[in-house]
Design a protein around this motif. Structure first.
Motif, short mmCIF file in Angstrom:
data_model
loop_
_atom_site.label_atom_id
_atom_site.label_comp_id
_atom_site.label_asym_id
_atom_site.label_seq_id
_atom_site.Cartn_x
_atom_site.Cartn_y
_atom_site.Cartn_z
N GLU A 181 -22.13 57.90 1.52
CA GLU A 181 -20.45 58.33 2.12
C GLU A 181 -19.63 57.81 3.55
N ASN A 182 -20.71 57.92 4.91
CA ASN A 182 -20.19 57.30 6.18
C ASN A 182 -19.62 55.92 6.04
N LEU A 183 -20.81 55.16 4.85
CA LEU A 183 -20.22 53.53 4.93
C LEU A 183 -19.21 53.26 4.13
N LYS A 184 -18.95 53.81 2.99
CA LYS A 184 -18.05 54.31 2.06
C LYS A 184 -16.63 54.28 3.40
N ALA A 185 -16.66 55.25 4.06
CA ALA A 185 -15.43 55.91 4.87
C ALA A 185 -14.82 54.90 6.27
N HIS A 186 -15.89 53.75 6.25
CA HIS A 186 -15.93 52.38 6.99
C HIS A 186 -14.88 52.11 7.15
N ASP A 187 -14.16 51.72 8.03
CA ASP A 187 -12.56 50.99 8.71
C ASP A 187 -13.01 50.30 7.59
N GLY A 188 -11.73 49.12 6.02
CA GLY A 188 -12.00 48.03 6.26
C GLY A 188 -12.86 47.52 4.41
N VAL A 189 -13.47 48.78 4.04
CA VAL A 189 -14.69 49.06 3.16
C VAL A 189 -13.52 49.17 2.21
N ASP A 190 -13.52 48.00 1.32
CA ASP A 190 -13.11 47.86 -0.48
C ASP A 190 -13.75 49.27 -1.00
N ALA A 191 -12.63 49.37 -1.65
CA ALA A 191 -12.50 50.59 -1.89
C ALA A 191 -13.39 50.81 -3.32
N GLU A 192 -13.02 49.61 -3.61
CA GLU A 192 -13.29 48.43 -5.45
C GLU A 192 -14.76 48.15 -5.14
N LEU A 193 -15.76 47.95 -3.69
CA LEU A 193 -16.89 47.82 -3.62
C LEU A 193 -18.32 48.63 -3.74
N SER A 194 -16.85 50.49 -3.69
CA SER A 194 -17.66 51.57 -3.24
C SER A 194 -17.71 52.01 -4.53
N ARG A 195 -17.19 50.76 -5.68
CA ARG A 195 -17.42 52.11 -7.24
C ARG A 195 -18.38 51.04 -7.36
N GLN A 196 -18.70 50.38 -7.66
CA GLN A 196 -19.17 48.71 -8.36
C GLN A 196 -20.97 50.12 -8.82
N ALA A 197 -21.48 50.65 -8.03
CA ALA A 197 -22.69 51.13 -8.18
C ALA A 197 -23.43 50.57 -9.02
N ASP A 198 -23.02 50.95 -10.21
CA ASP A 198 -24.12 50.27 -10.99
C ASP A 198 -23.80 48.97 -12.03
N GLY A 199 -22.81 48.89 -11.95
CA GLY A 199 -22.21 46.82 -11.95
C GLY A 199 -23.30 45.65 -11.23
N LEU A 200 -23.37 46.04 -10.36
CA LEU A 200 -24.83 45.03 -9.44
C LEU A 200 -25.67 45.47 -10.76
N GLY A 201 -26.51 44.56 -10.22
CA GLY A 201 -27.81 44.83 -10.47
C GLY A 201 -28.44 43.50 -12.09
N GLN A 202 -27.72 43.99 -12.51
CA GLN A 202 -28.20 42.63 -13.91
C GLN A 202 -27.98 41.50 -13.52
N GLY A 203 -29.23 40.87 -13.37
CA GLY A 203 -30.11 40.03 -12.54
C GLY A 203 -28.87 39.00 -11.45
N GLN A 204 -28.47 39.84 -11.27
CA GLN A 204 -27.10 39.01 -9.79
C GLN A 204 -27.73 40.09 -8.53
N ARG A 205 -27.34 39.03 -7.31
CA ARG A 205 -27.52 39.29 -5.73
C ARG A 205 -26.82 39.59 -5.40
N ALA A 206 -26.39 40.43 -4.59
CA ALA A 206 -25.93 39.91 -2.71
C ALA A 206 -25.94 38.51 -2.05
N PRO A 207 -25.00 38.35 -1.60
CA PRO A 207 -25.08 36.75 -0.73
C PRO A 207 -26.24 36.86 -0.15
#
Ligand code: AMP
Ligand code: ZN
Length: 498
Positions: free
Chosen positions: A347-373
């Motif tokens: 929650e604290n990370l999501k509340a940071h300035d500049g954190v894209d709301a979309e990113l914080s909703r991605q929880a289950d979308g990532l992980g299907q063989g994808q890797r963050a940079p």
């Protein structure tokens, strides 16, 4: 898919850790023995599905296309796994004076509610045993000639007709160990019924016509047929609780061998699945967990006592699936606090300035063989991958996740992206939970959060005015209603319900 850390899994059939090598490149096909829906599942049963879920999520994380089947047993499971006793469903239906279909529906729904509450992903298929009876009869017909014989009770499987019977259990089958039903005419103590005739003069709620008389399929037959039909022999992984290693799965394996016309088990795939995996038990201090003695530990009981169900998932993840895990309320409380810390950090990370709301909703979308940079957290992800790839080492994977939260001088967006990938494997639902969800709130508590907050606001006012007598009186007022005020709590919870 990453090759840095190849997935290794413990195969109960060989009793060894083995690199995962899928039957069909890029795919993973998994069958999990599901519940017998004659009663509510206890939390020990649910440990088996949390384990299977982590396995499935890990296979997705490693980039495999997953097909997962879990069955629902609504016929054929006897009160004793070792081929004795009454059908559990018929017995419960009689006791409750209801139709088996109603019983099955009620407890299937209750089981699915627990599945959802534990954030267990939906399998590709819930296969229901009674929908596969014609296929079971065909399967039995195919193996009957060479591998079965008929007795008054039904069609029996002769375990001496397949090589290596009982290897999974490492069992000596000849003495029967006193746990196998003595049926007159059985050729070997371990022989089991694959079709059970309705005794003359009896009428059962669930029965079908077959070449061996009117009756019902055996429980082991069901799983052989549904797994083979839906996933094709051999498929990749078959899972269940460790009790299934003793009777149910050896019997499934024997049937699969008979059906596939294959030989001994030095080639594990001849068993019908390349890998057999078993979770160890959740136990109570008093011994084995049971649905009939002591307090029936349903997930709903935990919820009624105020614990979020995902605290139980956390408790499971803290132990390796092959270790016994002892349940205690203190342990559950500690798991809840650990989950709370992760949720608050997210929650604290999501509340940071500049954190894209979309990113914080991605929880289950990532992980299907994808890797963050790669970024600064690349090495954390690498260690997480290593832990989970080593036979699903969730206790270590969890600590790596906590290190990500604690890492200094890292862009919150990068942390969130990495946490999302890790949570796609662990399934703690960190991005959807909020702190308030995790407050302990027993069902018996009647006071609402708003009422508590209102009294606390007055207390803050009194303290600001240095009216400590009024402040203490308000604290006592809350205590009288079962609310403990926690000044200076490091997690900033401020109050809790007793
Ligand atoms: P059942 O509905 O009895 O067939 O059990 C459903 C699943 O729960 C099976 O995979 C069992 O092996 C597993 N199981 C039963 N008791 C426990 C326990 N105490 N801890 C973990 N798994 C269990
Ligand atoms: Zn099964």
């Amino acid at each position: 898919m990453t090759d840095a850390h190849p997935l290794t899994l413990f195969n109960s059939l060989t009793r060894r850790l083995e690199p995962f090598q899928p039957v069909h490149p890029g795919e993973a096909r998994v069958y999990t023995c599901g519940p017998t829906v004659y009663n509510y599942p206890h939390i020990g049963n649910m440990r088996a599905y949390v384990f299977a879920d982590v396995l499935g999520r890990t296979l997705s994380f490693k980039g495999y296309r997953l097909t997962h089947v879990i069955n629902i047993t609504d016929v054929g499971h006897l009160t004793d796994d070792a081929d004795a006793g009454e059908d559990k469903m018929e017995k419960m239906a009689q006791a409750q004076a209801q139709s088996i279909w109603d019983i099955a529906q009620h407890y299937t729904q209750a089981y699915w509610a627990d599945i959802a509450a534990l954030n267990i992903r939906q399998p590709a298929e819930w296969s229901v045993a009674t929908k596969y009876v014609p296929q079971m009869i065909e399967f039995a017909k195919a193996i009957a000639g060479k591998h079965c014989y008929e007795l008054d009770g039904g069609l029996y499987f002769d375990v001496s007709t397949v090589a290596d019977y009982g290897r999974l259990a490492r069992a000596v089958t000849e003495d029967g160990e006193g746990r196998i039903e003595a049926v007159e005419g059985k050729r070997n103590a371990a022989d089991f019924a694959i079709w059970r005739k309705t005794p003359p003069g009896e009428k059962r709620q669930m029965e079908w016509d077959s070449p061996w008389g009117r009756g019902a399929p055996g429980w082991h037959l069901e799983c052989s047929v549904m797994s083979g039909d839906l996933l094709g022999f051999p498929f990749d992984i078959h899972t269940g609780g460790i009790d299934h290693r003793e009777i149910h799965h050896p019997n499934e394996i024997a049937q699969n061998q008979a059906f596939c016309c294959t030989n001994g088990l030095d080639v594990p795939a001849n068993s019908g699945a390349k890998v057999w995996m078993h979770n160890n038990f959740l136990v109570e201090r008093s011994g084995k967990m049971s649905k009939s003695s002591g307090e029936f530990l349903r997930l709903q009981l935990l919820v009624d006592k105020g614990y979020h169900p995902l605290a139980y998932r956390m408790m499971c993840l803290q132990a390796h699936y092959r270790s016994e895990l002892e349940f205690s309320w203190e342990g559950l409380g500690a798991a809840l606090v650990r989950l709370k810390r992760l949720v608050m950090a997210t929650e604290n990370l999501k509340a940071h300035d500049g954190v894209d709301a979309e990113l914080s909703r991605q929880a289950d979308g990532l992980g299907q063989g994808q890797r963050a940079p790669g970024g600064k957290l690349g090495s954390f992800l690498e260690r997480f991958d290593r832990a989970i790839s080593e036979d699903l080492n969730t206790p270590v994977a969890l600590t790596v996740m906590e290190e990500v939260v604690a890492a200094k001088k890292v862009d919150p967006r990068e942390k969130l992206a990495v946490l999302a990938q890790m949570d796609a494997v662990l399934g703690l639902n960190l991005f959807a939970l909020v702190r308030a969800d995790l407050r302990i709130r027993p069902k018996s508590a009647t006071i609402t959060d708003a009422e508590i907050e209102e009294v606390l606001a007055r207390r803050v006012q009194a303290r600001a005015e240095k009216d400590f007598a009024a402040s203490d009186a308000l604290r006592d007022e809350l205590a009288g209603k079962g609310v403990e005020v926690m000044d200076g709590d490091p997690l900033r919870w401020e109050w809790k319900l007793g």
